[in-house]
Scaffold this motif. Structure first.
Motif, short mmCIF file in Angstrom:
data_model
loop_
_atom_site.label_atom_id
_atom_site.label_comp_id
_atom_site.label_asym_id
_atom_site.label_seq_id
_atom_site.Cartn_x
_atom_site.Cartn_y
_atom_site.Cartn_z
N GLN A 1 10.82 -6.96 -13.11
CA GLN A 1 11.24 -7.97 -12.29
C GLN A 1 12.62 -8.85 -12.80
N GLU B 1 7.72 -6.68 -8.73
CA GLU B 1 8.72 -7.68 -8.10
C GLU B 1 10.03 -7.49 -7.88
N SER C 1 12.39 -9.95 -6.10
CA SER C 1 12.13 -11.71 -5.98
C SER C 1 13.39 -12.15 -6.51
N THR D 1 4.05 -7.16 -5.77
CA THR D 1 4.92 -8.32 -4.98
C THR D 1 4.04 -9.51 -4.86
N HIS D 2 4.11 -10.75 -4.39
CA HIS D 2 3.43 -11.66 -4.06
C HIS D 2 4.19 -12.24 -2.41
N ASP D 3 4.88 -11.14 -2.11
CA ASP D 3 5.45 -11.42 -0.71
C ASP D 3 4.71 -10.95 0.43
#
Ligand code: ATP
Ligand code: MG
Lengths: 298, 366
Positions: B84, B161, B164, B193-195
């Motif tokens: 990340q 990520e 990000s 990811t948290h998208d």
């Protein structure tokens, strides 16, 4: 003294504001106190230094006079030639360089390697070992000096370089300082290097050390200054120009005649300070350079 | 080229009450792009780090190409990771950053040169090769980090990520670049990811994680159309699904006071109350005379071709209806809308689009 002040500033990235920005960030009263403290520290350091330099250019009869004379008039640079003629100055100087070079090099290498092992290599009992090393080396010099002396004398190492150098090589300060530095590195970079197949030495040499350069320079400088100024142990170990360093040589200058002529002693002192001062000026920019920029996103 | 198998893999950090990754079982076939999503702290990074060998495994196994990876060092796993934070080596130029792993592996010089140039070409990095990370923009660093991974031609890519920290526009273009690149190279990839959008658009399959437990692994479409529980239903889909808890009476549930007839077979499997969810497109605006729910509009998100309207249902005095969480209804309107904040509009859910879950367990009923 100033080396340590500088050191804390290099490490100040973690949040300690540098002296300047700290003073600027405060109200007028705080500012006044800040400057007052700075002036005070400056005086404590500068006045004796000034006095040393001035005295080194005075004739003997101008040294002990009332009222004190703040300028060396008449100017008497002969003190400097007297130093080199009365004691084998160049021999002492050479000894100092040899002792400082080897002791500092060994200390730096040991400090870096032990810190590396204690921070980035995983093995059982690592933290315990760290505490043990710290504890062992926190014992003041003066306590161990007698037994060290007995041991080294028994080995027949009096008036030898190894007798002076080896017992001085233990370092807790370097281990401590460099370990903290290594632990503060972004661990993802180290993990990335491990995944990229870097072995332990390559990791140290190509990734960890380049990132730790400012701290290493600071540590090296402090070590060199300390070794250069080392007095008690070399004084006990050596008593002639074959191995004694400058610091010990100066005392011979002092005791040679009944009433000490402080002019040549101060001149010798100035000559002793100069190399370290030069080193400092050369290296100080290296210490401030931040090398971690761009490594990770802030 | 490799298959990856998580077999009840568990990671329990010392001095924490619950495992960060709890018995995750997941099979990733060769060449698949698997996206790992979940809320913050659900164990995505930990899962990835376990695969990379950066985190020990406290239970279960991880197999790459059928070989148990227990005791295999990260450098011997042939996995490349994009962190990340990029984690570039700041003292090395872009070229050296990419060549570092190859040189460590004692790859011959001309081949190192060739592989780095090739990667640089794919990633449009040719002009940057002599620059150090400190002189690059965020997007350029991101590409160097990608380049460092692809020159190695590893068995598996792990990406945590990687987008990000890019701005929105760059993220959109890089998103499709990464997906294309992966299809082209065919390297098995695990992408964290948290998208929402990354999850739904980039991968062949998506694995949803919550509190260290795997909730569902499926294609993006199936995840959206058939979420296995209320968590997946509400996590996947943006704007979120509208869910209400309701009692079941004679084949009907009550949504904000409005009776809705649902499939009897489905409802008959419910042990008690159910949770009914309708995605934004499963609502229609109805005339004032027809049965529906009056909604006071609180927010209109107009995208031009369509609009999402968020509103609060007018109070209904009915014990049978309890809204879940926020008592909002979100519905989609095709085309331009003249609805404005403060307006009241009557909407009705389309019964066959209902997602029905057990209220106690949260599991899907059907
Ligand atoms: N080194 C550690 N020691 C103890 N607990 C940890 C450690 N690293 C992570 N955790 C815990 O494990 C859980 C999972 O962490 P992880 O970093 O895998 O989450 P994540 O899904 O990647 O979250 P995010 O989206 O915020 O990156 C968290 O609850 C976290 O607090
Ligand atoms: Mg994470």
């Amino acid at each position: 003294m100033s080396a340590i002040a500088r050191l804390s500033r290099t490490n100040g990235r973690a949040g300690m504001p540098s002296a300047e920005s700290g003073i600027q960030g405060r109200g007028p009263v705080g500012k006044a106190f800040g400057y007052a403290a700075m002036v005070l520290v400056l005086l404590i350091i500068a006045v004796p230094l000034f006095w040393i330099v001035v005295t080194s250019f005075k004739r003997q009869e101008n040294i002990y006079v009332r009222p004190a004379e703040y300028l060396p008039i008449p100017f008497h640079p002969e003190n400097y030639s007297e130093v080199t003629s009365r004691i084998p100055f160049s021999a002492y100087f050479r000894n100092s360089v040899i002792i400082t070079f080897f002791t500092a090099s060994i200390k730096i290498v040991l400090g870096v390697l032990s810190a590396y092992a204690l921070s980035l290599l995983r093995f059982p009992g690592r933290n315990l070992l760290f505490v043990v090393i710290l504890a062992a080396l926190m014992v003041p010099n003066q306590i161990t000096v007698i037994s060290n002396f007995a041991l080294v004398a028994q080995l027949g190492w009096r008036n030898t370089f190894q007798g002076i150098i080896i017992p001085l090589c233990g370092t807790a300060f370097g281990t401590f300082l460099m370990r903290n530095q290594f632990l503060s590195l972004p661990h993802e970079i180290i993990e990335a290097a491990r995944m990229d197949g870097a072995g332990p030495l390559k990791l140290l040499w190509r990734v960890v050390m380049p990132l730790s350069w400012p701290t290493l320079v600071a540590f090296s400088l402090i070590t060199v200054v300390n070794e250069w100024n080392e007095y008690l142990w070399p004084f006990l170990m050596s008593d002639d120009a074959r191995t004694a360093p400058l610091q010990v040589g100066l005392t011979f200058l002092q005791n040679n005649d009944g009433v000490t002529n402080w002019g040549p002693v101060m001149a010798g002192t100035v000559l002793t300070i100069l190399p370290v001062l030069l080193l400092f000026l050369v290296l100080q920019r290296q210490m401030i350079k931040g090398l971690t920029s761009g490594a990770v996103k802030s | 080229m490799a298959t990856v198998l998580f077999d009840e893999a568990t990671r329990h950090y010392p001095k924490t009450p619950t495992p960060a990754v709890d018995k995750v079982t997941l099979e990733i076939p060769d060449g698949e792009f698997l996206v790992l999503v979940g809320p913050s702290g659900c164990g995505k990074s930990t899962t990835l780090r376990m695969l990379a060998g950066l985190e020990p495994i406290d239970g279960g196994r991880i197999l790459i190409d059928g070989h148990d990876q227990a005791g295999v060092r990260p450098r011997d796993r042939d996995i490349a990771m994009v962190f990340q934070s990029y984690a570039l080596y700041p003292n090395m130029s872009a070229f050296e950053n990419m060549a570092f792993a190859l040189r460590n592996a004692k790859v011959a010089k001309p081949e190192v040169e060739q592989r780095v140039r090739e990667a640089a070409k794919i990633l449009e990095l040719e002009d940057l090769l002599t620059k150090k990370p400190g002189q690059m923009s965020g997007g350029q660093r991101q590409r160097v980090a990608m380049g460092r991974a692809i020159v190695r031609q590893p068995k598996v890519f792990c990406m945590d990520e990687p987008l990000s920290n890019l701005d929105a526009k760059l993220r959109v273009s890089t998103r499709s670049q990464i997906a294309q690149l992966q299809r082209r190279l065919g390297v098995t990839t695990v992408y964290v990811t948290h998208d929402q959008v990354e999850a739904m658009t980039m991968g062949h399959r998506v694995a949803v994680l919550k509190d260290g437990r795997l909730q569902q692994v499926d294609t993006p479409a199936n995840l959206y159309d058939r979420p296995v529980n209320t968590f997946v239903a509400s996590f996947i889909g943006s704007p979120a699904i509208t869910m209400t808890r309701s009692a079941v009476r004679e084949g009907e549930v009550t949504v904000h006071g409005l009776p809705v007839a649902l499939d009897r077979a489905t409802l008959s499997t419910a042990s008690g109350d159910v949770v009914v969810g309708f995605r934004p497109e499963a609502w229609e605006v109805v005339g004032a005379g027809r049965p529906g729910i009056d909604v006071r509009v609180e927010l209109v998100e107009s995208l031009g071709s369509e609009a999402f309207v968020h509103g609060e249902p007018e109070r209904v005095v009915d014990d049978a209806t309890v809204a879940l969480g926020s008592e909002r209804i979100t519905f989609k309107v095709i085309g331009k809308t003249d609805l404005d904040v403060g307006d009241t509009v009557r909407v009705a859910p389309i019964a066959q689009h209902a997602h029905v879950f057990d209220a106690e367990s949260g599991a899907r009923l059907s």
